[in-house]
Structures are given as C-alpha cells and as structure tokens.
Motif scaffolding. Structure first.
Motif, mmCIF file in Angstrom:
data_model
loop_
_atom_site.group_PDB
_atom_site.id
_atom_site.type_symbol
_atom_site.label_atom_id
_atom_site.label_comp_id
_atom_site.label_asym_id
_atom_site.label_seq_id
_atom_site.Cartn_x
_atom_site.Cartn_y
_atom_site.Cartn_z
ATOM 1 N N CYS A 61 -13.756 -31.025 2.559
ATOM 2 C CA CYS A 61 -14.350 -29.686 2.624
ATOM 3 C C CYS A 61 -13.764 -28.884 1.465
ATOM 4 C CB CYS A 61 -14.011 -29.027 3.953
ATOM 5 S SG CYS A 61 -14.571 -27.316 4.115
ATOM 6 N N TYR A 62 -14.608 -28.164 0.756
ATOM 7 C CA TYR A 62 -14.156 -27.383 -0.393
ATOM 8 C C TYR A 62 -13.726 -25.993 0.048
ATOM 9 C CZ TYR A 62 -15.849 -31.026 -3.484
ATOM 10 O OH TYR A 62 -16.032 -32.228 -4.126
ATOM 11 N N LEU A 63 -12.584 -25.554 -0.463
ATOM 12 C CA LEU A 63 -11.997 -24.273 -0.104
ATOM 13 C C LEU A 63 -11.870 -23.420 -1.353
ATOM 14 C CD1 LEU A 63 -9.014 -25.759 1.944
ATOM 15 C CD2 LEU A 63 -11.274 -25.144 2.832
ATOM 16 N N PHE A 64 -12.308 -22.169 -1.304
ATOM 17 C CA PHE A 64 -12.152 -21.284 -2.449
ATOM 18 C C PHE A 64 -12.334 -19.832 -2.040
ATOM 19 C CE2 PHE A 64 -16.138 -23.339 -2.074
ATOM 20 C CZ PHE A 64 -17.162 -22.492 -2.472
ATOM 21 N N ALA B 257 -16.911 -23.390 -9.462
ATOM 22 C CA ALA B 257 -17.973 -22.906 -8.574
ATOM 23 C C ALA B 257 -19.334 -23.276 -9.134
ATOM 24 C CB ALA B 257 -17.867 -21.405 -8.393
ATOM 25 N N SER B 258 -20.271 -23.621 -8.247
ATOM 26 C CA SER B 258 -21.626 -23.982 -8.674
ATOM 27 C C SER B 258 -22.482 -22.751 -8.924
ATOM 28 C CB SER B 258 -22.298 -24.860 -7.612
ATOM 29 O OG SER B 258 -21.547 -26.022 -7.368
ATOM 30 N N GLY B 259 -22.169 -21.652 -8.248
ATOM 31 C CA GLY B 259 -22.961 -20.440 -8.419
ATOM 32 C C GLY B 259 -22.441 -19.313 -7.564
ATOM 33 N N GLN C 195 -9.095 -20.559 -7.438
ATOM 34 C CA GLN C 195 -9.055 -22.009 -7.601
ATOM 35 C C GLN C 195 -9.787 -22.655 -6.430
ATOM 36 O OE1 GLN C 195 -5.357 -23.956 -8.374
ATOM 37 N NE2 GLN C 195 -4.658 -22.437 -9.860
ATOM 38 N N ILE C 196 -10.249 -23.866 -6.652
ATOM 39 C CA ILE C 196 -10.891 -24.633 -5.592
ATOM 40 C C ILE C 196 -9.946 -25.723 -5.112
ATOM 41 C CG2 ILE C 196 -12.794 -26.209 -5.027
ATOM 42 C CD1 ILE C 196 -14.574 -24.647 -6.877
ATOM 43 N N TYR C 197 -9.856 -25.857 -3.799
ATOM 44 C CA TYR C 197 -9.071 -26.913 -3.176
ATOM 45 C C TYR C 197 -10.002 -27.747 -2.288
ATOM 46 C CZ TYR C 197 -4.997 -24.041 -4.419
ATOM 47 O OH TYR C 197 -4.048 -23.306 -5.096
ATOM 48 N N THR C 198 -9.522 -28.890 -1.856
ATOM 49 C CA THR C 198 -10.251 -29.690 -0.870
ATOM 50 C C THR C 198 -9.323 -30.028 0.288
ATOM 51 O OG1 THR C 198 -9.723 -31.741 -2.058
ATOM 52 C CG2 THR C 198 -11.853 -30.707 -2.540
ATOM 53 N N VAL C 199 -9.920 -30.289 1.452
ATOM 54 C CA VAL C 199 -9.139 -30.620 2.634
ATOM 55 C C VAL C 199 -9.916 -31.635 3.451
ATOM 56 C CG1 VAL C 199 -10.112 -28.741 4.014
ATOM 57 C CG2 VAL C 199 -7.864 -29.660 4.609
ATOM 58 N N LYS C 200 -9.203 -32.509 4.150
ATOM 59 C CA LYS C 200 -9.834 -33.446 5.081
ATOM 60 C C LYS C 200 -8.941 -33.617 6.295
ATOM 61 C CE LYS C 200 -8.077 -37.564 2.619
ATOM 62 N NZ LYS C 200 -8.478 -38.818 1.930
ATOM 63 N N LYS D 123 -21.634 -26.930 -4.622
ATOM 64 C CA LYS D 123 -22.489 -28.011 -4.148
ATOM 65 C C LYS D 123 -21.824 -29.348 -4.450
ATOM 66 C CE LYS D 123 -26.880 -25.542 -4.703
ATOM 67 N NZ LYS D 123 -28.206 -25.540 -5.370
ATOM 68 N N ALA D 124 -21.710 -30.191 -3.424
ATOM 69 C CA ALA D 124 -21.077 -31.501 -3.591
ATOM 70 C C ALA D 124 -21.573 -32.444 -2.504
ATOM 71 C CB ALA D 124 -19.557 -31.381 -3.520
ATOM 72 N N GLY D 125 -22.010 -33.624 -2.898
ATOM 73 C CA GLY D 125 -22.440 -34.631 -1.931
ATOM 74 C C GLY D 125 -23.589 -34.189 -1.058
ATOM 75 N N GLY D 126 -24.489 -33.355 -1.599
ATOM 76 C CA GLY D 126 -25.632 -32.903 -0.833
ATOM 77 C C GLY D 126 -25.327 -31.769 0.128
ATOM 78 N N VAL D 127 -24.093 -31.250 0.086
ATOM 79 C CA VAL D 127 -23.677 -30.151 0.958
ATOM 80 C C VAL D 127 -23.318 -28.948 0.102
ATOM 81 C CG1 VAL D 127 -22.030 -29.401 2.708
ATOM 82 C CG2 VAL D 127 -22.806 -31.774 2.661
ATOM 83 N N THR D 128 -23.701 -27.765 0.555
ATOM 84 C CA THR D 128 -23.327 -26.532 -0.135
ATOM 85 C C THR D 128 -22.237 -25.817 0.653
ATOM 86 O OG1 THR D 128 -25.547 -26.260 -1.076
ATOM 87 C CG2 THR D 128 -24.136 -24.313 -1.013
ATOM 88 N N TYR D 129 -21.089 -25.637 0.026
ATOM 89 C CA TYR D 129 -19.961 -24.943 0.642
ATOM 90 C C TYR D 129 -19.914 -23.514 0.114
ATOM 91 C CZ TYR D 129 -18.550 -29.738 1.657
ATOM 92 O OH TYR D 129 -18.522 -31.042 2.090
ATOM 93 N N THR D 130 -19.555 -22.566 0.984
ATOM 94 C CA THR D 130 -19.469 -21.170 0.573
ATOM 95 C C THR D 130 -18.122 -20.571 0.969
ATOM 96 O OG1 THR D 130 -20.424 -20.315 2.626
ATOM 97 C CG2 THR D 130 -21.959 -20.889 0.857
ATOM 98 N N THR D 131 -17.814 -19.431 0.349
ATOM 99 C CA THR D 131 -16.526 -18.797 0.586
ATOM 100 C C THR D 131 -16.495 -17.983 1.863
ATOM 101 O OG1 THR D 131 -17.249 -16.889 -0.709
ATOM 102 C CG2 THR D 131 -16.033 -18.601 -1.863
ATOM 103 N N GLY D 132 -17.662 -17.613 2.384
ATOM 104 C CA GLY D 132 -17.685 -16.677 3.490
ATOM 105 C C GLY D 132 -17.483 -15.267 2.970
#
Length: 339
Positions: free
Chosen positions: A231-234, A259-261, A201-206, A312-321
C-alpha cells in the motif's frame, strides 16, 4: 485371626479382578465417558470437528459466528439445545460448510451418554469457543492518517476472525520501490500501527497475519498468510498559495516526488460544498482555476481549498485522503486548518 486375614485377602483379590475386568472392557470396547471435541480442519469456508467415540443415543450440534460484541456461545447453545442439527449414534466427526473465511465460530455439542444399555442416560456437553475457518489474508490495508507536523503516518487494516481471534500481525514499512526495508514489526495484536516519516515522500507498507490455534481446542497447524500487496503512503500536498486575481484563482502546492497526479477541490464553506476544479499530472505543482460552480472568483470572498495526491500502481489508485484544508481570502496569505 487367620480366617479373617484370608477373607480380607480374598475380598482384595476379587476387587482387583473386578477392576481389571472393568478396565479391560473400557479399553477394548473403545468406549469413553467424555466426548472430547477438537477442531481438526480449518477449511475454505468450513470447519471440521471430531470427538471421541462414546456410547450415546444421539448428538446435537450448534454453531454461531463470533463478533466483536458477541462470543457466539448463546446462539450455538440454542441451536444445539433446539436439536436443529442431530447426528446418529456412533458419529465422531462433522464438517460445517458455507461459513465465512477469516472468521471465528463457537461450536456446541450435546450428547446423551449411556455407559451400558441398562444405565441411566446422562446429557453431557462439549464446546469449542475458538474454532476458525481458513485465514486467506489481510484485507483493507490503508493509510488512515498522515500527520505532517509530527511526521507520523497511521496505517490500519481489517481484523481477521472474531472477538478472540488468536491472530497476530507482522507489518513492514519500505521505500517507495518496495525494496528497502525501513521498519519491520512482528507480533502486533492491534489492527493499526504508526510509523515515523518524512513529509513529501512516498513509502510502502505490507501486512500479513499469523494465527496459532489454541491447543486445548484444535489440532490444526499455525497459519501464516501471504503478505498483502504493498500500500502506498504519502502526505496530503501542502498549499503554499491560493490567490484571486482577475476573477481567477491560482493555487500552488508542494510537489510530492513519485505522485501520479493531483486533484484540486475548492468550496466557499469549510465543511461542505467542495467541488473538484482541476485534475493535473504529478509533474505539476500549480493550477489556475477560472470558475467555481460557474461563477468567477471574487477577491473579497473567502475560499477553502484542499488537494489530494494520487499514486497509480498495479491497477490500483492510492490517495492521500483529506487531513487539512486551506483558507484563502483574496490575495491574503493562505492559512491552514486541520480537517
């Protein structure tokens, strides 16, 4: 006996009058013996300090940034003692500029005090160990680690200010849309936090920062920064199979909703040599790789695989690591290894 009593009363009256005149001079002249120094402005790249008016021949100031390993006192004192920054008599305020925001500084003040023109000069010192520039916001918020077996995600962010920052943090976990609050925590003093999650699942945090200045050294108000962007967490995708057949490797994984990809990496060594072999859309959960570094796959050889999901969200690409790698030999069962 009466004459002795009269002389005693006369001496007492003279003492009271003398003390009264001294107090009047002290009050009306505005002169104080202690130049109590306070921070009055937390500016954008600047710090303004002010102190009480005293009869002094000069003032010398020193400033040094505080770090996690140095409180800044030695540097600030050396600057003041070395008279690098000297101000004229009668000065009661000074603004340091060109400083770093979100930072803490140690400020040192030396002054040569004289109560009167005929009194002996006395060097005195004032200091502010906790002076701050403007807090502009929390930076560096990221997913530090997703522990899929204990179902926990660790997030971290950059520390605001210095060794004794006087800053606390509020953190808020939300759903993938950033609307439903799952957990809210206030008053954190550390720059990391862990939250219980469900896998795939995807979560968000601020996060935001709150700084309440030390009232002993500052007259500045409490600062509450804006919340960071979410920030997207997954979780890192779990490889379910990686089989070699006909010189090709087919890799399957568990899909992460939203997930975008996915980016797929393979190596013949566990700890090095990984090469990106495929990049697919978020709707995919498998890929067939034809070659690794120009060579076909062999069923007798051991391969190491990991997959990174991205959002990908708001021009930023987040990854899982990368927390886990997967070991595959020919058509045998995939084994997982913590990286």
């Amino acid at each position: 006996m009466d004459s002795v009593l009269l002389r005693s009363k006369s001496s007492l009256v003279k003492l009271v009058i003398a003390l009264g005149l001294f107090a009047a001079f002290y009050v009306f002249s505005g002169v104080k013996a202690e130049a109590k120094m306070m921070q009055t402005v937390e500016g954008d790249g600047s710090i303004t300090v002010s102190w009480d008016n005293v009869t002094a021949t000069d003032f010398s100031l020193g400033i040094c940034k505080t770090t996690d390993t140095d409180d800044g006192m030695t540097g600030a004192k050396a600057m003041a003692d070395g008279r690098t920054l000297v101000l004229p008599a009668g000065t009661t305020t000074y603004t340091f500029v060109g400083l770093e925001n979100n930072s803490q500084y140690y400020i040192y003040l030396n002054y040569t005090y004289k109560y009167s023109e005929t009194s002996t000069p006395s060097v005195r010192t004032e200091r502010i160990p906790y002076a701050y520039t403007a807090v502009t916001g929390v930076t560096g918020l990221n997913q530090a680690k997703w522990w899929k077996y204990i179902k926990q995600v660790d997030v971290s962010w950059d520390k605001v200010a210095g060794k004794y920052s006087g800053v606390t943090y509020d953190v808020m976990f939300m759903d993938a849309a950033g609307k439903k609050v799952i957990e809210s925590k206030t008053g954190l003093t550390s720059t990391s936090y862990s939250h219980a999650i469900k896998n795939n699942q995807i979560y968000t945090v601020k996060v935001r920062a709150i700084r309440t200045p030390d009232a002993e050294y500052s007259t500045c108000p409490t600062t509450v920064t804006p919340w960071t962007n979410v920030c997207y967490l997954f979780t890192q995708p779990t490889v379910t199979s990686a089989k070699v057949s006909g010189g090709k490797m087919k890799i399957n994984w568990g899909k992460i909703k939203g997930a975008s990809g996915y980016t797929v990496y393979v190596s013949t060594k566990r700890n090095s040599g990984y090469k990106k072999v495929a990049s697919v859309k978020g709707s995919k959960s498998s890929v067939t790789v034809k070659k690794l570094k120009g060579k076909k796959f062999k069923s007798s050889k051991t391969y190491y695989v990991y997959i990174v999901a991205k959002k990908k969200a708001g021009g930023v690409t987040y990854t899982t690591g990368v927390n886990y790698t997967y070991i595959a030999k020919g058509s045998s069962r995939v084994r997982e290894s913590y990286k």
